[in-house]
Design an enzyme around this catalytic site. Structure first.
Site, PDB file in Angstrom:
ATOM      1  N   TYR A 312      64.517  70.843  34.525  1.00 43.59           N
ATOM      2  CA  TYR A 312      63.551  70.290  33.572  1.00 43.59           C
ATOM      3  C   TYR A 312      62.712  71.460  33.044  1.00 43.59           C
ATOM      4  O   TYR A 312      61.482  71.434  33.042  1.00 43.59           O
ATOM      5  CB  TYR A 312      62.654  69.240  34.233  1.00 43.59           C
ATOM      6  CG  TYR A 312      63.397  68.231  35.087  1.00 43.59           C
ATOM      7  CD1 TYR A 312      63.950  67.085  34.529  1.00 43.59           C
ATOM      8  CD2 TYR A 312      63.545  68.440  36.459  1.00 43.59           C
ATOM      9  CE1 TYR A 312      64.635  66.160  35.325  1.00 43.59           C
ATOM     10  CE2 TYR A 312      64.216  67.529  37.257  1.00 43.59           C
ATOM     11  CZ  TYR A 312      64.761  66.390  36.693  1.00 43.59           C
ATOM     12  OH  TYR A 312      65.434  65.484  37.480  1.00 43.59           O
ATOM     13  N   ASP A 397      60.341  70.557  37.526  1.00 49.01           N
ATOM     14  CA  ASP A 397      59.137  69.999  36.908  1.00 49.01           C
ATOM     15  C   ASP A 397      59.560  68.774  36.102  1.00 49.01           C
ATOM     16  O   ASP A 397      59.592  68.798  34.876  1.00 49.01           O
ATOM     17  CB  ASP A 397      58.485  71.061  36.019  1.00 49.01           C
ATOM     18  CG  ASP A 397      57.199  70.559  35.359  1.00 49.01           C
ATOM     19  OD1 ASP A 397      56.679  69.514  35.782  1.00 49.01           O
ATOM     20  OD2 ASP A 397      56.722  71.225  34.421  1.00 49.01           O
ATOM     21  N   CYS A 424      53.695  65.615  37.675  1.00 46.45           N
ATOM     22  CA  CYS A 424      52.521  65.074  36.995  1.00 46.45           C
ATOM     23  C   CYS A 424      52.218  63.658  37.445  1.00 46.45           C
ATOM     24  O   CYS A 424      51.275  63.045  36.934  1.00 46.45           O
ATOM     25  CB  CYS A 424      52.715  65.124  35.474  1.00 46.45           C
ATOM     26  SG  CYS A 424      54.166  64.229  34.894  1.00 46.45           S
TER      27      CYS A 424
END
Length: 466
Positions: A312, A397, A424
């Site tokens: 990613y 990520d 996140c």
């Protein structure tokens, strides 16, 4: 002693709202409360322990739980701000006008220290509940943060209302509330004053401004049948007296049109330079790229001559640091699913032969590149082989949905010596860490960074080893 107020029964709550004592913070930016009948209510814009009146925004006798906004504070937490950081996101003001608050600053009623305490509690609870970890995490501020948590966003996304005004959505709503300014963005974005322009024909407006003061870019996602000529004339006014790029693309249109300036934003971190397209991915906090470019590859610990895998990868923020670490005798494979962003990465690393950029979904690229990487049993290292050198270290990520079962199992089978996982969303991170742990991996460290001040979001970095 705190005075007690008997809760108003939900069924008899009138226009003044439902009176509730707020409980602990929950993932997603809510506190949890209960009515006198025991019904769970997820309440936004409050702080644990406060006594408040709540306007229900999602309710009904058949609902498993209700949702609501604080509209009056009867007993305030000492860390509640005297003034919200952004009035359109303040439910105490907006509901008095009969309008819901916009999203984008749902923690703006709390001081920054209190926000970080709430986020720390959420990350710690998610790790305990979903990953079985007893790690207590304390969210760290980004160096150089504004005392009020303003001016940090280098990217902003706006909807467009039927009158052509930019706006934002309230929570869980498709409505568009016009806005004129957004205090969380860097000054270069606010200085564009996009609220002055008639953007009818655009479904969405994306704005990006480099943290180092470079040329900002405005990108229009065009609706079907949009009057391009009128929009081009309107945006030409924007470019008359300032250095700004303007691009546009309709859904299904292959190529992005450049109406002014260049079709990308130039970003710099240390000696590295990236050109990020209007629809490409880049870390949005002005301090995040430099911080993460340093901390994430350092957590992975790649060494000269090793092979690294960047999943990613976006435009290649971590790819650059990994390539520096492994040197010309090592190698980096960067995997990115977005055609736009992977093309950005290919341009950036065209002159670095040790970097290979692969476009496609992570699970398919892993299966194609290392077909023998079937899920391993326990901690057994599978046989070497395949079409590429196995990675010694991995950085990933993923988007908010996390890596997921298939990718986690593939990484377990690849058996790198270390994984640095940046997330996140603490819930999907904890879910994935739990799966790694059940496969025999150890979580060596967890750090969290407040890269989204005045919102409930938080960035978390975990380091794993077999």
């Amino acid at each position: 002693m705190t005075p007690t107020h008997p809760p108003v029964p939900a069924e008899s709550a009138g226009p003044a709202g439902l009176e509730l004592r707020l409980g602990p913070v929950a993932h997603g930016g809510h506190t949890v409360a209960r009515t006198g009948e025991g019904r769970v209510v997820f309440v936004r814009h409050g702080l644990p322990g406060e006594l408040v009146r709540v306007r229900l925004t999602d309710s009904g006798p058949a609902a498993r739980f209700w949702r609501g906004d604080v509209v009056d504070v009867l007993e305030a937490d000492p860390h509640r701000r005297s003034e919200h950081v952004w009035a359109p996101a303040d439910p105490l003001l907006s509901w008095r006008r009969g309008e819901p608050p916009v999203g984008g600053a749902e923690f703006g009623h709390a001081e920054l220290g209190a926000q970080r305490a709430l986020k720390s509690a959420v990350v710690t609870e998610q790790l305990a509940r979903l990953a079985g970890l007893g790690t207590e995490v304390h969210v760290e501020a980004v160096p150089g943060e504004d005392p009020q948590g303003r001016g940090w966003r280098t990217r902003a996304h706006f909807a467009v209302d039927p009158a052509g005004r930019i706006g934002m959505h309230p929570h869980r709503s498709a409505a568009v509330v016009p806005v004129d300014g957004f205090p969380l963005v860097v000054p270069a974005i606010d200085a564009l004053r996009l609220g002055r322009y008639d953007l009818r024909g655009a479904d969405r407006v994306d704005v990006a401004a480099p943290a180092d003061g470079g040329t900002p870019l405005v990108h229009l996602s065009l609706a079907a049948g949009a009057d391009r000529d009128r929009l081009r004339r309107e945006l030409a006014r924007l470019a008359e007296d300032r250095d700004v790029s303007v691009t546009a693309r309709a859904d299904g249109q292959r190529e992005t049109e450049t109406w002014a300036g260049r079709p990308s934003v130039v970003e710099h971190v240390g000696p590295h330079r990236w050109e990020v397209s209007a629809e490409g991915f880049w870390q949005i906090h002005r301090g995040a790229p430099a911080l993460l470019h340093r901390e994430v590859p350092a957590a992975a610990g790649a060494r000269p001559g090793e092979h690294a895998l960047d999943l990613y990868a976006g435009a290649g923020l971590f790819t650059a640091a990994l390539a520096d670490a492994v040197g010309t005798s090592g190698g980096v494979v960067a995997v990115e699913g977005s055609p736009v962003t992977s093309a950005d990465a290919r341009r950036t690393f065209a002159g670095r032969p040790q970097v290979r950029v692969e476009r496609g979904s992570v699970d398919r690229v892993l299966a194609r590149t290392w077909p023998q990487a079937a899920p391993a049993r326990g901690r057994r290292r599978p046989d070497r082989g395949g079409s590429a050198a196995r990675p010694d270290v991995v950085v990933l990520d993923p988007p908010r949905a996390g890596a997921g079962r298939v990718v986690v199992d593939q990484l377990v089978a690849l058996a790198p010596r270390r994984i640095a996982y940046l997330a996140c969303d603490p819930a999907t991170l904890a879910r994935d860490l739990g799966r790694f742990r059940r496969a025999g991996w150890n979580v060596r460290s967890v750090r969290a960074f407040d890269m989204y001040p005045n919102t409930h979001h938080v960035e978390t970095l975990a380091v794993l080893e077999p």
